[in-house]
Scaffold this active site. Sequence first.
Site, PDB file in Angstrom:
ATOM      1  N   PHE A 348       0.833  -1.201   0.000  1.00  0.00           N
ATOM      2  CA  PHE A 348       0.000   0.000   0.000  1.00  0.00           C
ATOM      3  C   PHE A 348       0.870   1.253   0.000  1.00  0.00           C
ATOM      4  O   PHE A 348       1.855   1.333   0.740  1.00  0.00           O
ATOM      5  CB  PHE A 348      -0.887   0.059   1.258  1.00  0.00           C
ATOM      6  CG  PHE A 348      -1.918  -1.012   1.341  1.00  0.00           C
ATOM      7  CD1 PHE A 348      -3.194  -0.823   0.810  1.00  0.00           C
ATOM      8  CD2 PHE A 348      -1.636  -2.219   1.976  1.00  0.00           C
ATOM      9  CE1 PHE A 348      -4.153  -1.804   0.913  1.00  0.00           C
ATOM     10  CE2 PHE A 348      -2.599  -3.210   2.079  1.00  0.00           C
ATOM     11  CZ  PHE A 348      -3.867  -3.000   1.548  1.00  0.00           C
ATOM     12  N   ASP A 349       0.489   2.217  -0.823  1.00  0.00           N
ATOM     13  CA  ASP A 349       1.004   3.570  -0.643  1.00  0.00           C
ATOM     14  C   ASP A 349       0.331   4.111   0.625  1.00  0.00           C
ATOM     15  O   ASP A 349      -0.780   3.694   0.953  1.00  0.00           O
ATOM     16  CB  ASP A 349       0.639   4.411  -1.870  1.00  0.00           C
ATOM     17  CG  ASP A 349       1.083   5.854  -1.734  1.00  0.00           C
ATOM     18  OD1 ASP A 349       2.149   6.090  -1.153  1.00  0.00           O
ATOM     19  OD2 ASP A 349       0.346   6.735  -2.198  1.00  0.00           O
ATOM     20  N   LYS A 350       0.982   5.006   1.344  1.00  0.00           N
ATOM     21  CA  LYS A 350       0.378   5.511   2.584  1.00  0.00           C
ATOM     22  C   LYS A 350      -0.573   6.683   2.354  1.00  0.00           C
ATOM     23  O   LYS A 350      -1.772   6.581   2.587  1.00  0.00           O
ATOM     24  CB  LYS A 350       1.456   5.943   3.592  1.00  0.00           C
ATOM     25  CG  LYS A 350       0.869   6.484   4.910  1.00  0.00           C
ATOM     26  CD  LYS A 350       1.926   7.046   5.831  1.00  0.00           C
ATOM     27  CE  LYS A 350       2.355   8.439   5.444  1.00  0.00           C
ATOM     28  NZ  LYS A 350       1.359   9.490   5.750  1.00  0.00           N
ATOM     29  N   VAL A 550      -1.514  -0.997  -4.151  1.00  0.00           N
ATOM     30  CA  VAL A 550      -2.670  -0.104  -4.101  1.00  0.00           C
ATOM     31  C   VAL A 550      -2.184   1.320  -3.874  1.00  0.00           C
ATOM     32  O   VAL A 550      -1.437   1.590  -2.925  1.00  0.00           O
ATOM     33  CB  VAL A 550      -3.635  -0.509  -2.966  1.00  0.00           C
ATOM     34  CG1 VAL A 550      -4.895   0.356  -3.008  1.00  0.00           C
ATOM     35  CG2 VAL A 550      -4.004  -1.982  -3.078  1.00  0.00           C
ATOM     36  N   ASP A 556       3.896   7.146  -7.404  1.00  0.00           N
ATOM     37  CA  ASP A 556       4.434   5.777  -7.311  1.00  0.00           C
ATOM     38  C   ASP A 556       4.155   4.957  -8.561  1.00  0.00           C
ATOM     39  O   ASP A 556       4.016   3.737  -8.500  1.00  0.00           O
ATOM     40  CB  ASP A 556       3.862   5.055  -6.084  1.00  0.00           C
ATOM     41  CG  ASP A 556       4.071   5.840  -4.804  1.00  0.00           C
ATOM     42  OD1 ASP A 556       5.187   6.313  -4.601  1.00  0.00           O
ATOM     43  OD2 ASP A 556       3.111   5.991  -4.030  1.00  0.00           O
TER      44      ASP A 556
END
Length: 659
Positions: A348-350, A550, A556
């Site tokens: 996961f991207d934050k 995600v 990204d």
Amino acid sequence: MEVIIANMKDKTHEYRVSSGNKMELYFAILCGVFLLVGFIIQKLTSLSNWFFLSSYIISYFFGSYFITIEAYKKIIKGGFDIDFLMIAAAAGAFYINKWAEGALLLFLFSLGHALEHFAMNKAKKSIEALGKLSPKTALIKKHDKLEEIPIKNLCINDVIVVKPNTKIAADGVIISGSSSINQAPITGESIPVDKVFIDNKYHLPKFKDIDKKHIVFTGTINGDNSIEVLVLKLSKDSTVSRLIKMVSEVETQKSPTQRLTKKFEKWYVPLVILVVSLLCFAYLLIDESFNRSLYRAITILVAASPCALAISTPSAVLSGIARAAQKGVLIKGGRALEDLGEITTIAFDKTGTLTEGKPKLTHIIPLNNFDENEFIELVLEVESLSNHPLAKAIAKDIKTHYNIEPQNKASNANAIQGKGIRAIYNGNNVYIGNVKLMEDSGINVEPSIISKMVNLLENGHTVMIVAYKDKIIGLISVMDLPRKTAAATLKRLKEIGIKHMVMLTGDHQNVGDAIAKQIGLTEAKGNLLPEDKVAAIKILIKRDKKIAMVGDGVNDAPAMALSTVSVAMGAAGSDVALETADVALMSDKIENLPFVIGLSRASKRIIKQNIWISLGVVTLLVPVTILGLTNIGLAVTFHEGSTIIVVLNALRLLRFKMD
């Protein structure tokens, strides 16, 4: 004019497809009718053979018409498929005077063909229903007068009026009024979303950068209040138009299983033709007539045809994609659908994915007996003078939580890069920033204050010191808070078998660890530059083979491109996300992720079931036929029955729900 011609072509194509499906069914029924008539004349009357033979010939015509066209299209391209096998079997039956059985073969095969297309069309219609979302006309406002025009005539920067409980005619930004908008047709959200007008309509950022509380989409439904919308996208470029176009293209992106079955068919069909050709001459080796050998060969031809196998995967893929579209999720083809079902690791991207993506004021801590109300007022006055995102977040939250407004008591604000801000408040210096700012300003930071800061920093907060009259009077902290639904979503993902959930962030490791602890991540990697995230993805792929990433589909991008399946959140209105992601969650809701993975797994399961059913019937029928234990009629019944079962099994995905 071009738009009108294009619309006419689309409608003509739709009419031809619809008419073709109906005609195929009518021809199959007529084939059955003349088969029955011929059989009755042959068995129950003493009329000349030409009467029932003529009826069988007519039955042959109706039964073979569409099959022959399909077979011819493949043959001229150098390919032989199932339709060719059926035509060959029917011709062989006619040659050995088995007219009734040949007509029965064509009747059941053409009926199965028609019903298969009918069932597949049901899945396609679920997708095509998206095209009916857009209204045909819009109420445009010009010179304070309202005029109803076709939506294709709308231009950028037109202002449209949307009355209560009507569909919105264009992607745009609300410039007057506020309302609750039902976005379910686009994003799948079950609850209407509150939307408000934008303050500055004359200096708008790019569409993708406008806060979504101001944005509306074509085909969504207005609530109980009238609103005015500034058109920012033409009809052909609207989110719903792009969604329809991309969903219509997903059929060309075949799944791994689909490609495998196509390769299998490429070799299998010629092999069947070769074996059947050899079996025609079995009478040379065993004691039976040529007609008997030919009849057995024809029956094997029917039994060995992989009709159900050919349709098993595409029917499931199309149904799965259609079901996802109903819930506001775009899955781009069978590859993404199948791969997502095999994922056990998600990265996961934050920011904006697991968190809100907006810093929030978390702590206001007055120190050294400084009055809390005066402390809050001082911070608000100074931070209101800054354009820094953190300063804006602090000022906004103080206004909201304490219901106060700045009184312009601060002045001479000066931002100090990488350290904080200096200003004048009531004639005295105020400093808000980090330890370095305090040291450079000659202000002593006591160990007890450092200790308090470290405690907050370790829990993921960004901490600022506030000094007034050369003394530290307090601390304030901000943090990008986790989404309210993040913890429950990750728990659900764990329940359905996702073993590793990793966060990749450019923030400090402490921030990553704090978020991970709050929401239940298995791992957090902080301090990552874009190239570091790519390296992290490579390590995860090496360890777990297949992973999903995600994010928002824009940031990204290299890491998402490297992952097995990339999932973009909040893709409604984002051209980049729609084009680059394998899976696009149209709404900004991470809680839709378990549904998508569950649907993918159900699709994979049904594809496997269909393959076993189709291969099982072939495996059973061929030996039985070789031993002469069945006839063409029975072989066709089993053969076509398995095809219909496979399609109906796939259509169950249209009703998929998470347990």
